[in-house]
Design a protein around this motif. Structure first.
Motif, short mmCIF file in Angstrom:
data_model
loop_
_atom_site.label_atom_id
_atom_site.label_comp_id
_atom_site.label_asym_id
_atom_site.label_seq_id
_atom_site.Cartn_x
_atom_site.Cartn_y
_atom_site.Cartn_z
N GLY A 62 22.09 7.33 -8.38
CA GLY A 62 22.62 6.28 -7.15
C GLY A 62 22.98 6.69 -5.85
N ASN A 63 23.68 7.83 -5.82
CA ASN A 63 24.25 8.55 -4.62
C ASN A 63 22.89 9.17 -3.86
N LEU A 64 22.05 9.66 -4.59
CA LEU A 64 20.97 10.22 -4.32
C LEU A 64 19.78 9.21 -3.80
N LYS A 65 19.72 8.25 -4.43
CA LYS A 65 19.06 7.02 -3.85
C LYS A 65 19.45 6.52 -2.55
N THR A 66 20.54 6.21 -2.42
CA THR A 66 21.18 5.78 -1.20
C THR A 66 21.13 6.72 -0.15
N ALA A 67 21.50 8.10 -0.39
CA ALA A 67 21.34 8.97 0.71
C ALA A 67 19.77 9.12 1.18
N LEU A 68 18.93 9.14 0.48
CA LEU A 68 17.54 9.41 0.70
C LEU A 68 16.96 8.08 1.61
N SER A 69 17.37 6.88 1.06
CA SER A 69 16.65 5.73 1.69
C SER A 69 17.57 5.71 2.96
N GLY A 70 18.78 5.96 3.17
CA GLY A 70 19.67 5.88 4.49
C GLY A 70 19.21 6.74 5.50
N THR A 71 19.12 7.99 4.88
CA THR A 71 18.75 9.11 5.77
C THR A 71 17.51 9.26 6.22
N HIS A 72 16.67 9.18 5.31
CA HIS A 72 14.99 9.52 5.18
C HIS A 72 14.39 8.11 5.11
N HIS A 73 14.51 7.31 5.90
CA HIS A 73 13.82 5.89 5.87
C HIS A 73 12.41 5.81 4.94
N ALA A 74 11.33 6.73 5.64
CA ALA A 74 10.17 6.62 5.03
C ALA A 74 9.63 8.31 5.02
N PHE A 75 10.04 8.92 3.91
CA PHE A 75 9.87 10.35 3.71
C PHE A 75 8.44 10.48 2.72
N ASN A 76 7.83 11.39 3.22
CA ASN A 76 6.64 11.77 2.19
C ASN A 76 7.31 12.49 0.84
N PHE A 77 7.22 11.77 -0.26
CA PHE A 77 7.91 12.45 -1.37
C PHE A 77 7.25 13.62 -1.70
N ARG A 78 5.91 13.65 -2.03
CA ARG A 78 5.20 14.81 -2.35
C ARG A 78 5.32 15.99 -1.60
N LYS A 79 5.42 15.84 -0.20
CA LYS A 79 5.67 16.87 0.76
C LYS A 79 6.89 17.43 0.78
N ALA A 81 10.03 16.20 -0.94
CA ALA A 81 10.88 15.88 -2.07
C ALA A 81 11.70 17.33 -2.30
N GLY A 82 11.30 18.52 -2.51
CA GLY A 82 12.07 19.67 -2.96
C GLY A 82 12.73 19.92 -1.90
N ARG A 83 12.45 19.79 -0.91
CA ARG A 83 13.63 20.27 0.09
C ARG A 83 14.94 19.16 0.25
N TYR A 84 14.75 17.83 0.19
CA TYR A 84 15.55 16.94 0.19
C TYR A 84 16.40 16.89 -0.98
N LEU A 85 15.74 17.25 -2.11
CA LEU A 85 16.67 17.30 -3.45
C LEU A 85 17.21 18.58 -3.32
N ALA A 86 16.98 19.61 -2.77
CA ALA A 86 17.90 20.89 -2.48
C ALA A 86 19.05 20.74 -1.75
N GLU A 87 18.79 19.99 -0.78
CA GLU A 87 19.99 19.48 0.25
C GLU A 87 21.04 18.58 -0.60
N SER A 88 20.61 17.75 -1.39
CA SER A 88 21.55 16.69 -1.96
C SER A 88 22.18 17.75 -3.15
N GLN A 89 21.47 18.50 -3.84
CA GLN A 89 21.90 19.33 -4.81
C GLN A 89 22.95 20.27 -4.09
N TYR A 90 23.04 21.01 -2.92
CA TYR A 90 23.83 21.70 -2.07
C TYR A 90 24.99 21.09 -1.80
N ARG A 91 24.95 19.74 -1.27
CA ARG A 91 26.23 18.83 -1.21
C ARG A 91 26.98 18.61 -2.43
N PHE A 92 26.23 18.15 -3.46
CA PHE A 92 26.58 17.72 -4.76
C PHE A 92 27.59 18.77 -5.29
#
Length: 128
Positions: A62-79, A81-92
């Motif tokens: 839920g936190n990841l979904k909120t962070a992605l939809s709030g910060t990255h409104h329309a991001f290209n997941f396939r291109k 995703a690895g970077r955004y998920l790594a950033e979320s992992q770092y903060r988590f």
């Protein structure tokens, strides 16, 4: 799917582990590979999010979904995703010591190998 979970299971699971899932059909792979598999069927709605094996997983997702939809409104997941998920992992991973997060990030940035703008913009496709 079976094809997606088989390589993951053979690398990520310890030989004596028990996998707890919601019964998704693809998880049959863990049993085929010899791992213990416990299925927990969650009720619909809010009650399903409070079942102990899934409670924190639901919070993290839920936190990841909120962070992605709030910060990255329309991001290209396939291109990206690895970077955004790594950033979320770092903060988590640093959520219990927020005061040290910025100084630790500064140390990581100053000790990292420089990266060209071209490399930063390269596509990093996710394997499925």
């Amino acid at each position: 799917s079976f094809a997606a979970l088989k390589p993951w299971a053979s690398i990520a699971l310890a030989p004596d582990c028990t996998v707890t899932s919601d019964g998704l059909l693809g998880f049959e792979v863990v049993e085929r590979l010899g791992f213990a598999h416990r299925v927990v069927i969650a009720p619909k709605g809010k009650a399903g999010t409070e079942i102990e094996p899934f409670r924190w997983l639901n919070v993290v997702l839920g936190n990841l979904k909120t962070a992605l939809s709030g910060t990255h409104h329309a991001f290209n997941f396939r291109k990206y995703a690895g970077r955004y998920l790594a950033e979320s992992q770092y903060r988590f991973n640093r959520r219990f010591d927020l005061a040290a997060m910025v100084p630790r990030l500064a140390v990581a940035l100053t000790s990292a190998t420089p990266c060209s703008g071209k490399k930063l913009m390269m596509r990093t496709e996710i394997e499925t």
